[in-house]
Structure formats: structure tokens, C-alpha cells
Design a protein around this motif. Sequence first.
Motif, PDB file in Angstrom:
ATOM      1  N   GLY A 189      92.235  45.062  50.092  1.00  0.00           N
ATOM      2  CA  GLY A 189      93.221  45.183  51.163  1.00  0.00           C
ATOM      3  C   GLY A 189      93.651  43.793  51.588  1.00  0.00           C
ATOM      4  O   GLY A 189      94.156  43.019  50.782  1.00  0.00           O
ATOM      5  N   ASN A 190      93.410  43.473  52.858  1.00  0.00           N
ATOM      6  CA  ASN A 190      93.735  42.128  53.337  1.00  0.00           C
ATOM      7  C   ASN A 190      92.471  41.355  53.693  1.00  0.00           C
ATOM      8  O   ASN A 190      92.488  40.435  54.497  1.00  0.00           O
ATOM      9  CB  ASN A 190      94.652  42.209  54.569  1.00  0.00           C
ATOM     10  N   THR A 191      91.368  41.723  53.023  1.00  0.00           N
ATOM     11  CA  THR A 191      90.094  41.041  53.244  1.00  0.00           C
ATOM     12  C   THR A 191      89.718  40.238  52.008  1.00  0.00           C
ATOM     13  O   THR A 191      89.827  40.730  50.872  1.00  0.00           O
ATOM     14  CB  THR A 191      88.969  42.053  53.549  1.00  0.00           C
ATOM     15  N   CYS A 192      89.301  39.012  52.215  1.00  0.00           N
ATOM     16  CA  CYS A 192      88.851  38.152  51.127  1.00  0.00           C
ATOM     17  C   CYS A 192      87.407  38.509  50.785  1.00  0.00           C
ATOM     18  O   CYS A 192      86.510  38.356  51.613  1.00  0.00           O
ATOM     19  CB  CYS A 192      88.952  36.686  51.546  1.00  0.00           C
ATOM     20  N   LYS A 193      87.169  38.969  49.558  1.00  0.00           N
ATOM     21  CA  LYS A 193      85.811  39.270  49.113  1.00  0.00           C
ATOM     22  C   LYS A 193      85.132  38.035  48.515  1.00  0.00           C
ATOM     23  O   LYS A 193      83.934  37.815  48.682  1.00  0.00           O
ATOM     24  CB  LYS A 193      85.824  40.404  48.084  1.00  0.00           C
ATOM     25  N   SER A 194      85.890  37.224  47.805  1.00  0.00           N
ATOM     26  CA  SER A 194      85.383  35.954  47.278  1.00  0.00           C
ATOM     27  C   SER A 194      86.562  35.003  47.124  1.00  0.00           C
ATOM     28  O   SER A 194      87.701  35.446  46.922  1.00  0.00           O
ATOM     29  CB  SER A 194      84.668  36.142  45.939  1.00  0.00           C
ATOM     30  N   ALA A 195      86.284  33.701  47.212  1.00  0.00           N
ATOM     31  CA  ALA A 195      87.375  32.727  47.186  1.00  0.00           C
ATOM     32  C   ALA A 195      86.993  31.488  46.396  1.00  0.00           C
ATOM     33  O   ALA A 195      85.853  31.024  46.462  1.00  0.00           O
ATOM     34  CB  ALA A 195      87.755  32.330  48.613  1.00  0.00           C
TER      35      ALA A 195
END
Length: 338
Positions: free
Chosen positions: A265-271
Motif C-alpha cells: 500500500g503506502n507503507t515502506c516494508k524495506s528500503a
Amino acid sequence: MNKFSWYEAKSVEDALQQVNSTLSDELYEATDEAAVFKSGGIDVFDWVKQGLLKPQKIVNIRNIPGLDKISYDRKEGLRMGSNVTLGEIASHPEIKTRYLALHLAVNHAATPQLRNMSTLGGNIAQRNRCWYFRSADHDCFRKGGDRCFARHSKTGENENHAILDNGSCVSVHASSIATALMAFNASVVIVNAEGQQKTVQMDDFFVSAGEDIAMENILKPKEIITEIILPTPSKNTKSAYIKQVARESYDWSLADVAVVMEVSGNTCKSANIVLGAAAPVPYRSLEAQQAMENKTITDENAKAAAEAAMAKARPLSKNDYKVPLFISTIKQTIMEIS
């Protein structure tokens, strides 16, 4: 410019038998019979024309068969030969679709004419940018001298120089392509004269000035880059790249940022957040990555990550503008993902 002989390598094995030095070795401690690689040749000939590099032989690897291929496979990922030109990368449809940050980085590199000459291997292996380092009149640390001219608080011209990891040397790595490659967790395939092959992560390919002042990468005299490999991104991966320059036309980067995120969605799981023109090598900001992971991609969180990336910045006398510039650029690049 001194005289030198020209050798047209027919294969990787042939090239490795002819070469005996690297550009790093020759600038730090010159020998009398140096033979060095040239692919696109843009950076090598800059050093030769300045009188800083005086090889006895230049080994041209540009026409070695098999090093100019690009392939993509869902299992193996993206494979690019070291002699692939930046122009070929810029026009490749799979790269634009699956590796957008790399596509953007290449399209913002140099001019169309230079992109058609510059090779991928030569681009990531080029020497750092600093007018003192690239001047025959200044014997700096990286050339075996006893001082850093750019660091001087009154006379040093350091407005384009490093603000992170700038203890031993304040030059910046010139490749904005490497910034995007590192963000995609690229690896580098290297072959030596015995035919042995090793694959190293891009993070481990570069050498910080604190580790070895004479080098920016791990390449040894009888080693050659044959391929760059990028793993296949997950279907939830998004990426962005922004480069800041002094002029809209072709210019070296003042700050560039590549962000690759796996999102839900609009959530960062990993970056993966990598900065160019911030340090003597492409700089992965672990602080920014940690600040964004498992967070919603919002202006507030993006700004917090950007400020975390600059927490260890040590600007010089004339480049403190880079800190707010990077904060703004990191935030903007993260928000491009949303």
C-alpha cells in the motif's frame, strides 16, 4: 601527452595477459612500464592529457566479444556486460520498466554523445572528482602527497566535495550510475588472469578513503569487470532517482539520491537509500533506511529519514549548503515512491 603503444585485446584472457597496472596504482606510485585498460576511454584519456598518467601501453578492451550484452530473466535478474554503453542502458525497455531509478540515473548522466561512448564498467571504475586530485600541480593524499588541498579552511575550493566519510579525503565519486546500482543491490563480476571469477556486492566493490587512500575500488592490476548483475525486484518494489546539478545542461552532480522500496500500500516494508556526491564512494544511508522501514510514506516520515541521513554530515568551509540540499532531495525522492 607522452607516447604509448596501443593493444587491441581479442578476449578477456588476452587483455589480462597484457595489463600490469591499474589507474589507482599509477597515480599513487608510477612505474616505468605501465600497461592499463581502456574501454570507453573518457576518464583514462583525461588523466593522460593532463600528464598525470603516463602509460607505456593502453590495452583496449572495448571490442572484446560478449561483454556488450544486456539480458533479463525473472530468475537470474538483469545482467549487463561491462562494455554495455550508458546509451544502450538508457534505451532498454526492461530496465525502464523494472529498474526505473537506474533508467533515470543513466538518462541524467553526461550528454547523449558521452552516453554512447561511456561503458558501464568504466563508469563505475572511474576515479574520483576533485580539481586538486585531477591537477598536475597539486600532490594530494590520493596521489601519494602529504596534504588535502581542498580541506584548507581559507584557500580550499571545496564547494562540490564530500560531507560524509570525509576524514582522509574529501573528493566525491563521479558515478551517479553507481548510486542507483547500489540501491538495487547490484553485484560486480570480476575475473582475474588465472580465469578465476568472483562476484562481490556493489557495497563491497568500493573502498573508502579510510581503508586505502590510493583506491576507490577493489580491482587489482590483473583483474577485469565482466558483468554487473541486479536481482529481480519483487512485484511490490518501487524506485525513484533525483539528481541535483548547478546547471540544467550537462554537469557533475552536487547531490543525487536513489531510493528502492518494497511497499505494501503506502507503507515502506524495506528500503535501500543511496546517496551520490555525498562521500568519496557511493554512500548507503543505513540511518535513513531504518527510519523509513515499516513506516507510512508521508512528508513527515520522509523528512525524518532525510534528517537521519545527514546526522553524521561534516560539511567543509564552503559546502554546508549540501546538508539542506540532501535533506530536501532525499525527502523528495522518497515521496516520489508514493
